[in-house]
Design a protein around this motif. Structure first.
Motif, PDB file in Angstrom:
ATOM      1  N   THR A   1      60.427 114.081  57.398  1.00 35.10           N
ATOM      2  CA  THR A   1      58.984 113.909  57.568  1.00 35.10           C
ATOM      3  C   THR A   1      58.256 113.763  56.246  1.00 35.10           C
ATOM      4  O   THR A   1      57.264 113.036  56.155  1.00 35.10           O
TER       5      THR A   1
ATOM      6  N   ALA B   1      60.224 109.185  57.785  1.00 36.97           N
ATOM      7  CA  ALA B   1      58.823 108.773  57.806  1.00 36.97           C
ATOM      8  C   ALA B   1      58.663 107.401  57.173  1.00 36.97           C
ATOM      9  O   ALA B   1      59.424 107.015  56.280  1.00 36.97           O
TER      10      ALA B   1
ATOM     11  N   ALA C   1      51.665 117.191  58.475  1.00 37.97           N
ATOM     12  CA  ALA C   1      52.665 116.277  59.023  1.00 37.97           C
ATOM     13  C   ALA C   1      53.919 117.027  59.460  1.00 37.97           C
ATOM     14  O   ALA C   1      54.473 116.775  60.536  1.00 37.97           O
TER      15      ALA C   1
ATOM     16  N   TRP D   1      49.342 107.847  53.521  1.00 42.28           N
ATOM     17  CA  TRP D   1      50.727 107.675  53.102  1.00 42.28           C
ATOM     18  C   TRP D   1      50.896 108.042  51.634  1.00 42.28           C
ATOM     19  O   TRP D   1      51.878 108.695  51.263  1.00 42.28           O
TER      20      TRP D   1
END
Length: 506
Positions: free
Chosen positions: A178, A12, A99, A85
């Motif tokens: 992820t 990610a 996610a 984020w």
């Protein structure tokens, strides 16, 4: 079934916010003229001159307002992306689970993130049932002829265990990729037990990021290493004193791990029980899942039309409607026609189809039929060109068909742009061709309501097609734009199409 753990998953990274579409004054003027000329007769010279004068006055303000609004949208998106984020890397439970579950949605063995405790993620995985595996395997007779041989119970069980280990490792690898803030994953495996067909846990344990990322995964047999590199791992398949696998699968004791029994108690054993259930995780989250038919994704950079802007800023009444449009003009391959001047200020394009998915693309080319640069290639990752004069407007279902729309302001195109190719391309990776399309038709409409339609051939030998072309011409000594129906394409899809128009596809 036994090699998914050999896949690599991209780590990610902070979201990349797309750039704001660049808009220019010629585009704004074309939009304004389209608005002001509606309802004005072609022979009403004074009214048309006045309408064009109003458009020239309004266009700079419209351009400035839309540019400022889009810049504000970009700034807002950047802020939201930074917040997301930050929530992901600090292990906010809702953000991490959403996610990870999105990443898991195409896995062959469905996984579901169910919680986060500090830097530890909890995951439930639905493994394929042992009873669903074949009981025979391909083989050869002593004389070398192909045959089917019965699998022993232990061979079949080893196959199932290897598949489970492969999916466990792949799920762990994708989870860590992820969620960068997660250091360990507690994973439990559900399946229907042979004989009873009741749900039960057949494996669980904790695996650290260091253990998964530090272990080499080279072949199918490596999948069984999941039993050795985890912490407190329990598995229903055990090894006997003689070194052989056990021949039966029994459910694990769920009291050893807090929450497992409660999770199992609330699981629905039948997938059609009317409620979401762990029994059909493989259907709801697996590769066979279908889109839910929800609302289409909204383009955050959708450009407001001049009419919308004017109504918001001036509270002006809409223009008088024009006369009812004539019947559409149907074109055949190779046919050309001269577009009326009204089409120069706004040509609305719609490609409708069914049967398979396709993408609309535009190429803005010079006299040599090639783009001056990649910025003149309009596609889903670059939906605007020539300061907004050519723009994709998005794709959405409309009844039984899917329709992707675009708009081209011919009068706003730079002089060096001599042609606009309108093309479609199929998904080459899925093996689709234009023969997969049904009810494919291109519709082009201008401000007067005049409409031209063309049904391109659904050729099964091509994967990308130029449906039609707009090009500059001279008629009676005056500049003009013409439309040509084409319907020809390339077997190698978008790559071949792009290369033919000078786009760098490397």
């Amino acid at each position: 079934m036994t090699s998914v753990h050999l896949q690599s998953f991209p780590a990610a990274h902070p979201p990349a916010i797309p750039q704001v579409p660049q808009l220019g004054l010629p585009w704004a003027l074309a939009e304004a003229q389209t608005f002001h000329l509606q309802g004005v007769g072609r022979l009403a010279r004074a009214e048309r001159a006045a309408a064009k004068q109003c458009a020239q006055q309004d266009a700079p303000a419209y351009l400035a307002a839309e540019s400022a609004r889009l810049a504000a949208v970009c700034s807002q998106l950047a802020g939201e992306a930074q917040q997301w984020w930050q929530a992901l890397v600090t292990n906010d439970e809702g953000t991490v689970c959403e996610a990870v579950n999105t990443a898991f949605s195409d896995n062959p063995a469905a996984g579901c993130a169910v919680g986060v405790d500090g830097s530890v993620l909890s995951v439930v995985m639905r493994q394929q049932d042992l009873d669903s595996l074949p009981t025979q395997t391909a083989g050869l007779t002593p004389s070398g002829r192909p045959t089917l041989k019965n699998l022993t119970k232990r061979d079949r069980l080893l196959w199932w265990l290897t598949a489970m280990g492969s999916n466990v490792v792949a799920t762990l690898k994708e989870g860590f990729a992820t969620a960068p803030g997660i250091t360990a994953i507690d994973l439990a495996v559900l399946t229907r037990l042979p004989g009873t067909q009741r749900l039960g846990f057949v494996a669980y344990g904790r695996w650290t990021r260091q253990a998964i990322e530090g272990t080499p995964w080279r072949n199918a047999e490596d999948a069984l290493r999941f039993l050795d590199i985890g912490q407190d791992v329990a598995c229903s398949v055990t090894t006997t004193a003689s070194g052989n696998l056990s021949s039966t699968i029994k459910p694990l004791d769920t009291t050893r791990v807090t929450g497992l029994q409660e999770l199992l108690d609330h699981a629905q054993d039948e997938p059609d029980a009317g409620e979401p259930s762990l029994a059909d995780l493989d259907i709801s989250l697996g590769a066979s899942s279908r889109p839910d038919g929800g609302n289409p994704v909204v383009d955050p950079y959708r450009i407001k039309s001049f009419a919308e802007w004017r109504q918001e800023t001036c509270s002006a009444p809409p223009p008088m409607p024009s006369a009812p449009p004539a019947d559409p003009t149907a074109l055949v391959p190779g046919q050309t026609l001269v577009l009326p001047e009204e089409a120069w200020d706004g040509l609305h394009i719609a490609f409708g189809f069914a049967g398979a998915d396709a993408d609309l693309t535009l190429f803005l080319t010079r006299d040599d039929g090639r783009v001056a640069g990649d910025e003149d290639f309009v596609f889903y990752n670059q939906p605007s060109a020539a300061d907004g004069a050519a723009r994709l407007l998005g794709k959405r279902p409309e009844g039984p068909h899917t329709v992707e729309r675009a708009t081209v302001h011919l009068s706003a195109l730079p002089e060096q742009i001599r042609r606009v190719a309108i093309a479609v391309n199929m998904d080459v990776d899925r093996g689709l061709t234009c023969g997969s399309l049904t009810s494919a038709a291109l519709h082009m409409t201008c401000m007067t309501g005049a409409t031209w339609t063309f049904q391109p051939p659904t050729d099964p030998s091509i994967r990308a097609m130029v449906v039609a072309e707009l090009y500059r011409h001279t008629v009676d000594g005056r500049p003009a734009w013409k439309l040509r129906a084409i319907g020809q394409g390339w077997a190698d899809g978008l790559d071949g199409l792009a290369r033919a128009y000078g786009v760098d596809v490397d």
